[in-house]
Design a protein around this motif. Structure first.
Motif, PDB file in Angstrom:
ATOM      1  N   HIS A  53       0.859  -1.195   0.000  1.00 48.21           N
ATOM      2  CA  HIS A  53       0.000   0.000   0.000  1.00 48.21           C
ATOM      3  C   HIS A  53       0.891   1.240   0.000  1.00 48.21           C
ATOM      4  N   ASP A  54       1.374   1.609  -1.164  1.00 47.39           N
ATOM      5  CA  ASP A  54       2.306   2.722  -1.273  1.00 47.39           C
ATOM      6  C   ASP A  54       1.580   4.046  -1.049  1.00 47.39           C
ATOM      7  N   VAL A  55       2.189   4.934  -0.243  1.00 51.91           N
ATOM      8  CA  VAL A  55       1.564   6.199   0.115  1.00 51.91           C
ATOM      9  C   VAL A  55       1.465   7.133  -1.081  1.00 51.91           C
ATOM     10  N   ALA A  56       2.514   7.228  -1.882  1.00 56.03           N
ATOM     11  CA  ALA A  56       2.515   8.169  -3.011  1.00 56.03           C
ATOM     12  C   ALA A  56       1.668   7.675  -4.176  1.00 56.03           C
ATOM     13  N   PHE A  57       1.773   6.394  -4.496  1.00 59.03           N
ATOM     14  CA  PHE A  57       1.118   5.868  -5.695  1.00 59.03           C
ATOM     15  C   PHE A  57      -0.255   5.256  -5.426  1.00 59.03           C
ATOM     16  N   LYS A  58      -0.595   5.075  -4.146  1.00 61.75           N
ATOM     17  CA  LYS A  58      -1.919   4.563  -3.766  1.00 61.75           C
ATOM     18  C   LYS A  58      -2.201   3.168  -4.328  1.00 61.75           C
ATOM     19  N   ARG A  59      -1.154   2.377  -4.456  1.00 61.10           N
ATOM     20  CA  ARG A  59      -1.302   1.000  -4.937  1.00 61.10           C
ATOM     21  C   ARG A  59      -0.040   0.230  -4.572  1.00 61.10           C
ATOM     22  N   VAL A 142       3.764   4.706  11.314  1.00 64.28           N
ATOM     23  CA  VAL A 142       4.509   5.631  10.457  1.00 64.28           C
ATOM     24  C   VAL A 142       3.506   6.514   9.726  1.00 64.28           C
ATOM     25  N   SER A 143       3.672   7.827   9.823  1.00 63.05           N
ATOM     26  CA  SER A 143       2.726   8.739   9.192  1.00 63.05           C
ATOM     27  C   SER A 143       3.038   8.889   7.713  1.00 63.05           C
ATOM     28  N   GLN A 144       2.055   9.378   6.954  1.00 60.76           N
ATOM     29  CA  GLN A 144       2.247   9.523   5.515  1.00 60.76           C
ATOM     30  C   GLN A 144       3.303  10.571   5.181  1.00 60.76           C
ATOM     31  N   GLU A 145       3.538  11.542   6.103  1.00 59.90           N
ATOM     32  CA  GLU A 145       4.590  12.529   5.866  1.00 59.90           C
ATOM     33  C   GLU A 145       5.973  11.908   5.942  1.00 59.90           C
ATOM     34  N   GLN A 146       6.073  10.756   6.589  1.00 60.29           N
ATOM     35  CA  GLN A 146       7.371  10.101   6.747  1.00 60.29           C
ATOM     36  C   GLN A 146       7.699   9.200   5.557  1.00 60.29           C
ATOM     37  N   TRP A 147       7.062   9.465   4.417  1.00 60.92           N
ATOM     38  CA  TRP A 147       7.370   8.804   3.156  1.00 60.92           C
ATOM     39  C   TRP A 147       7.837   9.878   2.152  1.00 60.92           C
ATOM     40  N   VAL A 185       2.105  16.469  17.890  1.00 62.13           N
ATOM     41  CA  VAL A 185       1.324  16.117  16.702  1.00 62.13           C
ATOM     42  C   VAL A 185       1.638  17.077  15.557  1.00 62.13           C
ATOM     43  N   PHE A 186       1.739  18.363  15.865  1.00 62.46           N
ATOM     44  CA  PHE A 186       2.078  19.366  14.856  1.00 62.46           C
ATOM     45  C   PHE A 186       3.399  19.034  14.181  1.00 62.46           C
ATOM     46  N   GLN A 187       4.405  18.678  14.969  1.00 66.38           N
ATOM     47  CA  GLN A 187       5.713  18.360  14.388  1.00 66.38           C
ATOM     48  C   GLN A 187       5.636  17.139  13.478  1.00 66.38           C
ATOM     49  N   ARG A 188       4.787  16.185  13.842  1.00 71.76           N
ATOM     50  CA  ARG A 188       4.701  14.946  13.073  1.00 71.76           C
ATOM     51  C   ARG A 188       3.861  15.099  11.815  1.00 71.76           C
ATOM     52  N   THR A 189       2.803  15.916  11.870  1.00 66.40           N
ATOM     53  CA  THR A 189       1.849  15.944  10.763  1.00 66.40           C
ATOM     54  C   THR A 189       1.849  17.225   9.939  1.00 66.40           C
TER      55      THR A 189
END
Length: 271
Positions: A53-59, A142-147, A185-189
């Motif tokens: 489940h890739d975050v950037a490509f959504k597949r 792992v948050s989506q920003e960490q990709w 949360v602000f720093q992470r997201t």
């Protein structure tokens, strides 16, 4: 007709050209090191990594990648690392999260010159030349920003309070209170795309306190809806902000984030 044929031939030639070899700069405070595409692909620890489940490509995607921690020798357990993308995106990831022996694992995916990755979207270009991907990201939330994709540099950071004092809440607040939790949360997201009080490394989104905090001009219900799904409030094709569903941001974390933003609206510092 000849000119049309010539244009079509040139277009086909451009599609056939390989992606230009790229470089990644890594600076952990002991002197910068530059890695080339060819050097990374030739490493003995390079392997195929499957991401369901890739975050950037959504597949599902498949990459040639190396373990990210193998490139971070010398990073201390308490170090924060800044990942800087070519489009202005910048995100901090704790070195400890990358160096953990169990759970989620970070990989540096390398775009092969003769096998370029597809475009992410019509208006976003590609994810190359380098892209941080995670196997089993759910194990450490792992948050989506960490990709970060389009990665250009990684560097070691001083603590956030030393680098950006204007984003830090009032020192007398309780360590476990809502505002302090919201600061985390602000720093992470948010800090990966936005500045606050003019401070931060990212240049992708607007400042979240200067001249006005979103808590000052949006009703709370609309702001909550916007964070969950930006397109639900106003729709435009070039939107870059992702939505944060409850897996990425729990209701309690969203409550804390809004508490932090409301608090910082009383602590404006103009750059």
């Amino acid at each position: 007709m000849p000119s049309l044929l010539r244009c079509l031939c040139l277009f086909a030639l451009c599609l056939a050209l390989p992606v230009r070899a790229a470089e990644l700069a890594v600076d952990l405070g002991h002197g910068a090191r530059t890695y080339t595409t060819a050097e990374l692909l030739a490493r003995s620890d390079a392997r195929q990594v499957d991401i369901p489940h890739d975050v950037a490509f959504k597949r599902a995607m498949h990459y040639r990648a190396v373990p990210l921690k193998a490139l971070l020798d010398g990073a201390g357990a308490d170090d924060a690392l800044l990942f800087v993308a070519g489009d202005g995106f910048a995100v901090e990831i704790p070195a400890a999260q990358i160096n953990r022996a169990h759970g989620s694992e970070a990989w540096l995916a390398i775009e092969e010159p003769n096998h370029p990755w597809p475009a992410i979207a019509e208006d976003k270009g590609g994810a190359g030349p380098f892209y941080v991907v995670w196997t089993h990201p759910e194990d450490m939330r792992v948050s989506q920003e960490q990709w970060p994709f389009q990665l250009a540099a990684i560097r070691r950071l001083q603590p956030v309070a030393e680098r950006f004092p204007a984003i830090v809440p009032e020192a007398t607040l309780k360590p476990n209170g809502a505002v302090r939790r919201g600061f985390a949360v602000f720093q992470r997201t948010c800090f990966a795309c936005h500045t606050l009080n003019g401070e931060g490394d990212a240049r992708l989104g607007p400042d979240l306190n200067i001249p006005h905090s979103p808590t000052e001009y949006l009703r709370e219900d609309l702001l909550r809806a916007y964070i969950r799904d930006p397109q639900s409030l106003r729709r435009w094709p070039q939107a870059r902000m992702p939505g944060f569903d409850r897996r990425a941001l729990t209701d309690a974390e969203l409550d804390a984030l809004l508490a932090y933003l409301r608090h910082m609206a009383t602590r404006k510092r103009r750059p």
